[in-house]
Design an enzyme around this catalytic site. Structure first.
Site, PDB file in Angstrom:
ATOM      1  N   MET A   1       1.021  -1.172   0.039  1.00  0.00           N
ATOM      2  CA  MET A   1       0.087   0.043   0.182  1.00  0.00           C
ATOM      3  C   MET A   1       0.935   1.286   0.078  1.00  0.00           C
ATOM      4  O   MET A   1       1.882   1.183   0.703  1.00  0.00           O
ATOM      5  CB  MET A   1      -0.898   0.152   1.322  1.00  0.00           C
ATOM      6  CG  MET A   1      -1.835  -1.212   1.499  1.00  0.00           C
ATOM      7  SD  MET A   1      -3.360  -1.179   0.455  1.00  0.00           S
ATOM      8  CE  MET A   1      -4.118   0.448   0.986  1.00  0.00           C
ATOM      9  N   PHE A   2       0.347   2.311  -0.690  1.00  0.00           N
ATOM     10  CA  PHE A   2       1.285   3.633  -0.842  1.00  0.00           C
ATOM     11  C   PHE A   2       2.463   3.770  -1.489  1.00  0.00           C
ATOM     12  O   PHE A   2       3.102   4.300  -1.135  1.00  0.00           O
ATOM     13  CB  PHE A   2       1.103   4.523   0.621  1.00  0.00           C
ATOM     14  CG  PHE A   2      -0.168   4.298   1.143  1.00  0.00           C
ATOM     15  CD1 PHE A   2      -1.160   5.153   0.813  1.00  0.00           C
ATOM     16  CD2 PHE A   2      -0.607   3.362   2.301  1.00  0.00           C
ATOM     17  CE1 PHE A   2      -2.409   5.311   1.266  1.00  0.00           C
ATOM     18  CE2 PHE A   2      -1.765   3.409   2.956  1.00  0.00           C
ATOM     19  CZ  PHE A   2      -2.779   4.131   2.453  1.00  0.00           C
ATOM     20  N   GLY A   4       3.066   3.670  -4.538  1.00  0.00           N
ATOM     21  CA  GLY A   4       2.711   4.396  -5.813  1.00  0.00           C
ATOM     22  C   GLY A   4       2.750   3.286  -6.956  1.00  0.00           C
ATOM     23  O   GLY A   4       2.974   3.449  -8.123  1.00  0.00           O
ATOM     24  N   LYS A   5       2.123   2.067  -6.672  1.00  0.00           N
ATOM     25  CA  LYS A   5       2.316   1.065  -7.825  1.00  0.00           C
ATOM     26  C   LYS A   5       1.066   1.404  -9.056  1.00  0.00           C
ATOM     27  O   LYS A   5       1.307   1.286 -10.024  1.00  0.00           O
ATOM     28  CB  LYS A   5       2.013  -0.335  -7.375  1.00  0.00           C
ATOM     29  CG  LYS A   5       0.733  -0.602  -6.461  1.00  0.00           C
ATOM     30  CD  LYS A   5       0.702  -1.898  -5.866  1.00  0.00           C
ATOM     31  CE  LYS A   5      -0.815  -2.307  -5.340  1.00  0.00           C
ATOM     32  NZ  LYS A   5      -1.430  -1.489  -4.425  1.00  0.00           N
ATOM     33  N   THR A   6       0.099   1.978  -8.439  1.00  0.00           N
ATOM     34  CA  THR A   6      -1.006   2.377  -9.454  1.00  0.00           C
ATOM     35  C   THR A   6      -0.347   3.584 -10.286  1.00  0.00           C
ATOM     36  O   THR A   6      -0.612   3.745 -11.652  1.00  0.00           O
ATOM     37  CB  THR A   6      -2.266   2.847  -8.754  1.00  0.00           C
ATOM     38  OG1 THR A   6      -2.860   1.612  -8.167  1.00  0.00           O
ATOM     39  CG2 THR A   6      -3.301   3.253  -9.876  1.00  0.00           C
ATOM     40  N   ASP A  75      -5.008  -3.334 -12.888  1.00  0.00           N
ATOM     41  CA  ASP A  75      -4.810  -2.632 -11.496  1.00  0.00           C
ATOM     42  C   ASP A  75      -5.102  -3.521 -10.387  1.00  0.00           C
ATOM     43  O   ASP A  75      -6.366  -4.106 -10.484  1.00  0.00           O
ATOM     44  CB  ASP A  75      -5.277  -1.328 -11.494  1.00  0.00           C
ATOM     45  CG  ASP A  75      -4.823  -0.400 -10.427  1.00  0.00           C
ATOM     46  OD1 ASP A  75      -3.788  -0.277 -10.149  1.00  0.00           O
ATOM     47  OD2 ASP A  75      -5.504   0.288  -9.908  1.00  0.00           O
ATOM     48  N   GLU A  76      -4.413  -3.440  -9.308  1.00  0.00           N
ATOM     49  CA  GLU A  76      -4.975  -4.236  -8.115  1.00  0.00           C
ATOM     50  C   GLU A  76      -5.298  -5.661  -8.287  1.00  0.00           C
ATOM     51  O   GLU A  76      -6.172  -6.060  -7.760  1.00  0.00           O
ATOM     52  CB  GLU A  76      -6.148  -3.299  -7.567  1.00  0.00           C
ATOM     53  CG  GLU A  76      -5.946  -2.038  -6.946  1.00  0.00           C
ATOM     54  CD  GLU A  76      -4.956  -1.724  -5.926  1.00  0.00           C
ATOM     55  OE1 GLU A  76      -4.479  -2.566  -5.204  1.00  0.00           O
ATOM     56  OE2 GLU A  76      -4.860  -0.570  -5.636  1.00  0.00           O
ATOM     57  N   GLN A  78      -4.109  -8.437  -7.161  1.00  0.00           N
ATOM     58  CA  GLN A  78      -4.383  -9.086  -5.811  1.00  0.00           C
ATOM     59  C   GLN A  78      -5.873  -9.587  -5.444  1.00  0.00           C
ATOM     60  O   GLN A  78      -6.213 -10.317  -4.669  1.00  0.00           O
ATOM     61  CB  GLN A  78      -3.769  -8.493  -4.753  1.00  0.00           C
ATOM     62  CG  GLN A  78      -4.339  -7.262  -3.940  1.00  0.00           C
ATOM     63  CD  GLN A  78      -4.042  -5.914  -4.448  1.00  0.00           C
ATOM     64  OE1 GLN A  78      -3.376  -5.986  -5.528  1.00  0.00           O
ATOM     65  NE2 GLN A  78      -4.531  -4.805  -4.094  1.00  0.00           N
ATOM     66  N   CYS A 137       8.690   4.866  11.506  1.00  0.00           N
ATOM     67  CA  CYS A 137      10.185   5.126  11.556  1.00  0.00           C
ATOM     68  C   CYS A 137      10.822   5.642  10.293  1.00  0.00           C
ATOM     69  O   CYS A 137      12.005   6.061  10.380  1.00  0.00           O
ATOM     70  CB  CYS A 137      10.747   4.004  12.097  1.00  0.00           C
ATOM     71  SG  CYS A 137      11.193   2.751  10.589  1.00  0.00           S
TER      72      CYS A 137
HETATM   73 ZN   LIG Z   1       9.356   1.023  10.760  1.00  0.00          ZN
END
Ligand SMILES: [Zn+2]
Length: 177
Positions: A1-2, A4-6, A75-76, A78, A137
């Site tokens: 997720m997030f 940037g794959k799309t 797209d998507e 999965q 982190c």
């Molecule tokens: Zn981390």
């Protein structure tokens, strides 16, 4: 997720379109986050898409419609059913000299590979692995932490959502139990 794959998928498809090839993008019916018949990224890029079901009938539709195109985007991936035959159909289209681009998430919220993604990755000629930034982190994030039902392993495998539902996490900050 997030990761940037799309966005990457849209960029690659737009390049193909600039090159004069006929491009079609398919998205799963299950993904209701964006306006129907468009694929949108978190950053706002969008491309027209054809919505198809995630079972065998939807995969047959992909095959039939793709005969008129040079380049096929998914797209998507999965979200497609394990027994949908998506990987075989895309492999067949690639063998018919079509260019096939697939965006997929490799692991679910428990860190377990999606079966369909395992097969697609095995068939792929080239793999671009994208990472997000860990929300805890700042390291490279390769896991999706589901936030809405904590770290429960008993929840449904697929829950559609954005930032409120998932956070990218690195291996150290990803929590399971
Ligand atoms: Zn981390």
């Amino acid at each position: 997720m997030f990761s940037g794959k799309t966005s990457r998928l849209i960029e690659l498809l737009e390049r193909e379109r600039f090159a004069g090839r006929k491009v079609i993008l398919f998205k799963p019916e299950i993904d209701t986050r964006s306006v129907e018949s468009k694929v949108k990224t978190h950053k706002g890029a969008e491309l027209d898409a054809t919505v198809v079901r995630t079972g065998k009938a939807g995969v047959k539709a992909i095959f039939d419609v793709s005969s008129d195109y040079n380049v096929i985007g998914i797209d998507e991936a999965q979200f497609w059913d394990d027994d949908s035959g998506l990987e075989d159909t895309l492999n067949k289209l690639a063998s018919m000299k079509k260019i096939v681009y697939v965006s997929t998430l490799n692991k679910d919220y428990r860190g377990i590979p999606f079966n369909i993604s395992e097969k697609l990755l095995a068939y792929a000629d080239y793999i671009y692995s994208l990472t997000a930034v860990c929300t805890k982190c700042g390291e490279e994030a390769v896991f999706s932490q589901r936030m809405i039902d904590g770290t429960s392993k008993s929840g449904p495998r697929i829950v559609i959502g954005g930032k409120e539902a998932y956070q990218p996490r690195c291996r150290n900050c990803f929590v399971t139990r």
